[in-house]
Structures are given as C-alpha cells and as structure tokens.
Design a protein around this motif. Structure first.
Motif, PDB file in Angstrom:
ATOM      1  N   LEU A  98      31.473  53.749  47.203  1.00 42.41           N
ATOM      2  CA  LEU A  98      30.079  53.372  47.453  1.00 42.41           C
ATOM      3  C   LEU A  98      29.286  54.534  48.057  1.00 42.41           C
ATOM      4  N   GLU A  99      29.907  55.346  48.890  1.00 41.98           N
ATOM      5  CA  GLU A  99      29.223  56.521  49.431  1.00 41.98           C
ATOM      6  C   GLU A  99      28.924  57.526  48.320  1.00 41.98           C
ATOM      7  N   ASP A 100      29.836  57.647  47.357  1.00 46.76           N
ATOM      8  CA  ASP A 100      29.642  58.567  46.232  1.00 46.76           C
ATOM      9  C   ASP A 100      28.625  58.041  45.219  1.00 46.76           C
ATOM     10  N   ASN A 101      28.356  56.752  45.271  1.00 40.50           N
ATOM     11  CA  ASN A 101      27.445  56.112  44.317  1.00 40.50           C
ATOM     12  C   ASN A 101      26.421  55.253  45.061  1.00 40.50           C
ATOM     13  N   PRO A 102      25.483  55.902  45.751  1.00 39.31           N
ATOM     14  CA  PRO A 102      24.474  55.136  46.497  1.00 39.31           C
ATOM     15  C   PRO A 102      23.689  54.225  45.552  1.00 39.31           C
ATOM     16  N   HIS A 103      23.214  53.137  46.077  1.00 41.84           N
ATOM     17  CA  HIS A 103      22.401  52.177  45.313  1.00 41.84           C
ATOM     18  C   HIS A 103      23.219  51.499  44.213  1.00 41.84           C
ATOM     19  N   SER A 104      24.510  51.391  44.422  1.00 36.49           N
ATOM     20  CA  SER A 104      25.371  50.718  43.448  1.00 36.49           C
ATOM     21  C   SER A 104      26.078  49.546  44.121  1.00 36.49           C
ATOM     22  N   SER A 105      26.730  48.760  43.306  1.00 37.63           N
ATOM     23  CA  SER A 105      27.579  47.664  43.772  1.00 37.63           C
ATOM     24  C   SER A 105      29.003  47.981  43.362  1.00 37.63           C
ATOM     25  N   LEU A 106      29.950  47.465  44.116  1.00 41.06           N
ATOM     26  CA  LEU A 106      31.357  47.677  43.804  1.00 41.06           C
ATOM     27  C   LEU A 106      32.029  46.342  43.555  1.00 41.06           C
ATOM     28  N   LEU A 107      32.709  46.247  42.428  1.00 43.84           N
ATOM     29  CA  LEU A 107      33.543  45.085  42.141  1.00 43.84           C
ATOM     30  C   LEU A 107      34.984  45.500  42.385  1.00 43.84           C
ATOM     31  N   HIS A 108      35.612  44.848  43.365  1.00 44.76           N
ATOM     32  CA  HIS A 108      37.035  45.069  43.591  1.00 44.76           C
ATOM     33  C   HIS A 108      37.773  43.880  43.000  1.00 44.76           C
ATOM     34  N   VAL A 109      38.733  44.160  42.133  1.00 46.39           N
ATOM     35  CA  VAL A 109      39.495  43.118  41.462  1.00 46.39           C
ATOM     36  C   VAL A 109      40.933  43.168  41.967  1.00 46.39           C
ATOM     37  N   GLY A 110      41.404  42.058  42.474  1.00 50.46           N
ATOM     38  CA  GLY A 110      42.785  41.915  42.914  1.00 50.46           C
ATOM     39  C   GLY A 110      43.309  40.570  42.439  1.00 50.46           C
ATOM     40  N   LEU A 111      44.472  40.197  42.932  1.00 52.72           N
ATOM     41  CA  LEU A 111      45.061  38.914  42.546  1.00 52.72           C
ATOM     42  C   LEU A 111      45.398  38.083  43.769  1.00 52.72           C
ATOM     43  N   ARG A 112      45.333  36.779  43.622  1.00 49.56           N
ATOM     44  CA  ARG A 112      45.678  35.828  44.674  1.00 49.56           C
ATOM     45  C   ARG A 112      47.157  35.473  44.500  1.00 49.56           C
ATOM     46  N   ILE A 113      48.025  36.261  45.109  1.00 48.96           N
ATOM     47  CA  ILE A 113      49.461  36.044  44.953  1.00 48.96           C
ATOM     48  C   ILE A 113      50.079  35.894  46.339  1.00 48.96           C
ATOM     49  N   ALA A 114      50.604  34.717  46.623  1.00 51.32           N
ATOM     50  CA  ALA A 114      51.275  34.475  47.901  1.00 51.32           C
ATOM     51  C   ALA A 114      52.733  34.904  47.799  1.00 51.32           C
ATOM     52  N   GLY A 115      53.329  35.210  48.920  1.00 51.45           N
ATOM     53  CA  GLY A 115      54.746  35.559  48.947  1.00 51.45           C
ATOM     54  C   GLY A 115      54.976  37.051  48.898  1.00 51.45           C
ATOM     55  N   PRO A 116      56.237  37.458  48.985  1.00 50.72           N
ATOM     56  CA  PRO A 116      56.561  38.880  49.085  1.00 50.72           C
ATOM     57  C   PRO A 116      56.489  39.659  47.769  1.00 50.72           C
ATOM     58  N   VAL A 117      56.541  38.986  46.625  1.00 49.70           N
ATOM     59  CA  VAL A 117      56.452  39.676  45.332  1.00 49.70           C
ATOM     60  C   VAL A 117      55.031  39.495  44.806  1.00 49.70           C
ATOM     61  N   LYS A 118      54.347  40.599  44.616  1.00 54.55           N
ATOM     62  CA  LYS A 118      52.928  40.571  44.256  1.00 54.55           C
ATOM     63  C   LYS A 118      52.640  41.028  42.838  1.00 54.55           C
TER      64      LYS A 118
END
Length: 180
Positions: free
Chosen positions: A32-52
């Motif tokens: 975001l600092e490198d791209n002012p006036h932008s939005s960031l979409l962070h994509v992850g997963l909802r995984i419970a437990g020790p194996v992700k």
C-alpha cells in the motif's frame, strides 16, 4: 496422511502462525505504501487446525485467485501469490475504491462453494495505518460459521465445533473444486 491431497501439508504451530501474520502485515503495508491511492485485497483461507494446506487445496485456491485476477484485471496494479506452510495467500493491489472492492468480494463469496472458505480482506492505508473494510462497515451481517450459520467469530472464539467436524466441512468444500 490425507490421501486426497486436500489437507496433506505440514502441520504448523502457533509460533509459525504468528510469524506469518507479522510478515503478512508488513507485506500489506509495503504494497500500500508503494501504491498510494490504491486498495489491497488479501486472499487467505479459513482453515482451522494445525494443517493449513495441501496439494488439492492450493490448486483450487490458485483457480479462485485466477478468477479474482480476471475480475480485477483492468485496475490491477500488483499481485503476489505465496504458497506457505501456514496457508496460501494472495495480495492483489487494485485501483478500485476499497468499499466497492469489499462489496464485490462479499458477492464473490457466493460465486462457488469453495469461496466460502476464502478470507477476502480489503485494506487501505490511512494516515500510515492499515485499515480493514469490514462487512459491518457496509451494513452487512457478520460472516456465518461454516457449520451452523452463527457468526463465525463467535464460534471460533468459543470453539463451539469439534476440529474433526470443521475439517470435514473444509475437505468437502475444497474437494468440490472450482468447477461444479
């Protein structure tokens, strides 16, 4: 051992998860600092437990990220996809206004069954501070639990569901693949 490849990655511990979170926050801030006036979409997963992660899970994740890339392509400034033991992650920097991007991501959650496993966080940088646009900011109800439809945060905090029950739902959703 998970023969399906859905959840056959290495187990991770709390320390690894905390380190991954710190690295994620630094990456978000940097993009975001490198791209002012932008939005960031962070994509992850909802995984419970020790194996992700696992082979099949990462494949479906990549297909979902490719679809997001197509949807955002016109205003996409930067992207990065990481396959980590703590789970796959993608960072997509967009010119789309943050609230509009979050609305689109809420719609995307219903695109395929797998999308309900995805964490689609939209962030901006305001006065040097990372700001996450929430469902509630847009007047939406909290995200439902994968199992019982109560608010997901409530179930996670209270550990309402057994790990085996959660894993079964995750495997079913991931096993459904991207196309149906």
């Amino acid at each position: 051992m998970d023969e399906s490849g859905i959840m056959d990655g290495p187990p991770v511990d709390l320390q690894q998860m905390l380190q991954a979170r710190d690295a994620r926050v630094e990456r978000q801030r940097s993009l975001l600092e490198d791209n002012p006036h932008s939005s960031l979409l962070h994509v992850g997963l909802r995984i419970a437990g020790p194996v992700k992660t696992g082979r099949a899970l990462e494949e479906v994740f990549d297909q979902a990220v490719n679809r997001l890339h197509q949807l955002l392509e016109a205003g996409l400034l930067d992207q990065d996809v990481l396959h980590l033991p703590t789970g796959p992650e993608a960072f997509l920097v967009s010119l789309m206004p943050a609230r509009e991007l979050k609305e689109d991501m809420l719609d995307f959650e219903g695109y395929r069954p797998f999308c309900t496993l995805m964490d689609l966080d939209v962030l901006t940088l305001e006065n040097g501070r990372l700001v996450k646009i929430s469902r509630e900011d847009l007047g939406r109800v909290p995200r439902p639990c994968l199992i019982c439809e109560r608010p997901a945060k409530e179930c996670a905090r209270s550990r309402r569901h057994r790990p085996e029950e959660i894993r079964s739902v995750v495997e079913t959703l991931a096993g459904s693949g991207w196309e149906y």
